[in-house]
Each structure stands twice: as C-alpha cells, then as structure tokens.
Design a protein around this motif. Sequence first.
Motif, PDB file in Angstrom:
ATOM      1  N   ARG A  27       0.141  71.710  12.240  1.00 39.78           N
ATOM      2  CA  ARG A  27       1.411  72.387  12.498  1.00 39.78           C
ATOM      3  C   ARG A  27       2.318  71.458  13.282  1.00 39.78           C
ATOM      4  N   VAL A  28       3.615  71.580  13.034  1.00 43.13           N
ATOM      5  CA  VAL A  28       4.606  70.794  13.756  1.00 43.13           C
ATOM      6  C   VAL A  28       5.532  71.767  14.473  1.00 43.13           C
ATOM      7  N   VAL A  29       5.704  71.546  15.768  1.00 43.19           N
ATOM      8  CA  VAL A  29       6.535  72.421  16.589  1.00 43.19           C
ATOM      9  C   VAL A  29       7.583  71.562  17.277  1.00 43.19           C
ATOM     10  N   ILE A  30       8.835  72.037  17.277  1.00 41.46           N
ATOM     11  CA  ILE A  30       9.851  71.392  18.094  1.00 41.46           C
ATOM     12  C   ILE A  30      10.237  72.377  19.187  1.00 41.46           C
ATOM     13  N   THR A  31      10.558  71.843  20.346  1.00 41.90           N
ATOM     14  CA  THR A  31      10.906  72.683  21.480  1.00 41.90           C
ATOM     15  C   THR A  31      12.361  73.143  21.374  1.00 41.90           C
ATOM     16  N   ALA A  32      12.727  74.060  22.250  1.00 42.45           N
ATOM     17  CA  ALA A  32      14.094  74.569  22.286  1.00 42.45           C
ATOM     18  C   ALA A  32      15.090  73.439  22.545  1.00 42.45           C
ATOM     19  N   GLY A  33      14.711  72.468  23.371  1.00 41.91           N
ATOM     20  CA  GLY A  33      15.602  71.348  23.664  1.00 41.91           C
ATOM     21  C   GLY A  33      15.902  70.515  22.437  1.00 41.91           C
ATOM     22  N   ILE A  34      14.904  70.263  21.613  1.00 43.65           N
ATOM     23  CA  ILE A  34      15.114  69.527  20.364  1.00 43.65           C
ATOM     24  C   ILE A  34      15.939  70.374  19.401  1.00 43.65           C
ATOM     25  N   ALA A  35      15.592  71.646  19.274  1.00 49.27           N
ATOM     26  CA  ALA A  35      16.298  72.537  18.341  1.00 49.27           C
ATOM     27  C   ALA A  35      17.772  72.687  18.696  1.00 49.27           C
ATOM     28  N   ALA A  36      18.135  72.509  19.964  1.00 50.56           N
ATOM     29  CA  ALA A  36      19.526  72.670  20.396  1.00 50.56           C
ATOM     30  C   ALA A  36      20.397  71.451  20.072  1.00 50.56           C
ATOM     31  N   LEU A  37      19.769  70.355  19.687  1.00 49.52           N
ATOM     32  CA  LEU A  37      20.523  69.148  19.347  1.00 49.52           C
ATOM     33  C   LEU A  37      21.193  69.301  17.987  1.00 49.52           C
ATOM     34  N   ASP A  38      22.178  68.447  17.717  1.00 51.15           N
ATOM     35  CA  ASP A  38      22.824  68.513  16.407  1.00 51.15           C
ATOM     36  C   ASP A  38      21.816  68.111  15.323  1.00 51.15           C
ATOM     37  N   PRO A  39      21.959  68.662  14.127  1.00 54.44           N
ATOM     38  CA  PRO A  39      20.977  68.432  13.054  1.00 54.44           C
ATOM     39  C   PRO A  39      20.735  66.960  12.728  1.00 54.44           C
ATOM     40  N   LEU A  40      21.768  66.132  12.785  1.00 52.50           N
ATOM     41  CA  LEU A  40      21.579  64.711  12.491  1.00 52.50           C
ATOM     42  C   LEU A  40      20.641  64.087  13.521  1.00 52.50           C
ATOM     43  N   ARG A  41      20.832  64.397  14.796  1.00 55.74           N
ATOM     44  CA  ARG A  41      19.972  63.842  15.843  1.00 55.74           C
ATOM     45  C   ARG A  41      18.535  64.346  15.671  1.00 55.74           C
ATOM     46  N   VAL A  42      18.373  65.619  15.330  1.00 54.92           N
ATOM     47  CA  VAL A  42      17.026  66.164  15.093  1.00 54.92           C
ATOM     48  C   VAL A  42      16.356  65.401  13.960  1.00 54.92           C
TER      49      VAL A  42
END
Length: 113
Positions: A27-42
């Motif tokens: 499984r791959v999980v991203i945190t709220a901090g990553i999810a809040a970034l703009d899609p290109l940066r993610v």
Amino acid sequence: MTGEVKGRAAEIARLNDHLRRTFEGGRVVITAGIAALDPLRVNLILAGVRTFSAFTADNDPCGEHDCATMTVRDTQIMWKIDYYDPTMTYLSTDAADPISAVRVLTIMLANEY
C-alpha cells in the motif's frame, strides 16, 4: 553481518524496492501535507520516490531500502516502509515474507515526521 542476515536484508530490500518503484506489492499512503501540495509537485515527489537509488551505508545501515529523506524541488520529504500482519492489526513478524508482511509505503513532508 552473517550470510543469512545479509540474504534476509537483500530479500527485504528487493521487496521494498519493488513496492517503491512500482507502487505494487503493498500500500502507498501520502500524508495530509503531501496531499495539500499542488498536483504537479505531488507527481514530482512520487516520481522522486520511485526513482530514488542513493542508498549508502550511512543512510541505509541495514541494507533494507526501507527509508530515506530527500529534497524534490525545494520540498524536503521522507518516505518510510513499514510491515504489518495480513490483518493490518499488528506489525509483521517477518518482513522478508511477502505473504505474512503487508508493506506500507508512507510518503510525507519531512516536518511531518
């Protein structure tokens, strides 16, 4: 390290690399901090995690390829792989066994750790 320990670490590293490079086999999980970034940066961060290969004795002393910190376009991140039992209730007793260990790759901002 004994040969058995080295072989076990190599198998764990192989399984971890497969998850990290393909996002398959766990499984791959991203945190709220990553999810809040703009899609290109993610997307750049995810690509950076997938292509990371700078493991050394200093940053990977056990040789399991289970954790790293890195900077992607001025964003400091950390990723970590943990191992759980098949019910996801307890930690796995054998990270080298893909049947008894569910791998979870968590990608986070370094300041979220």
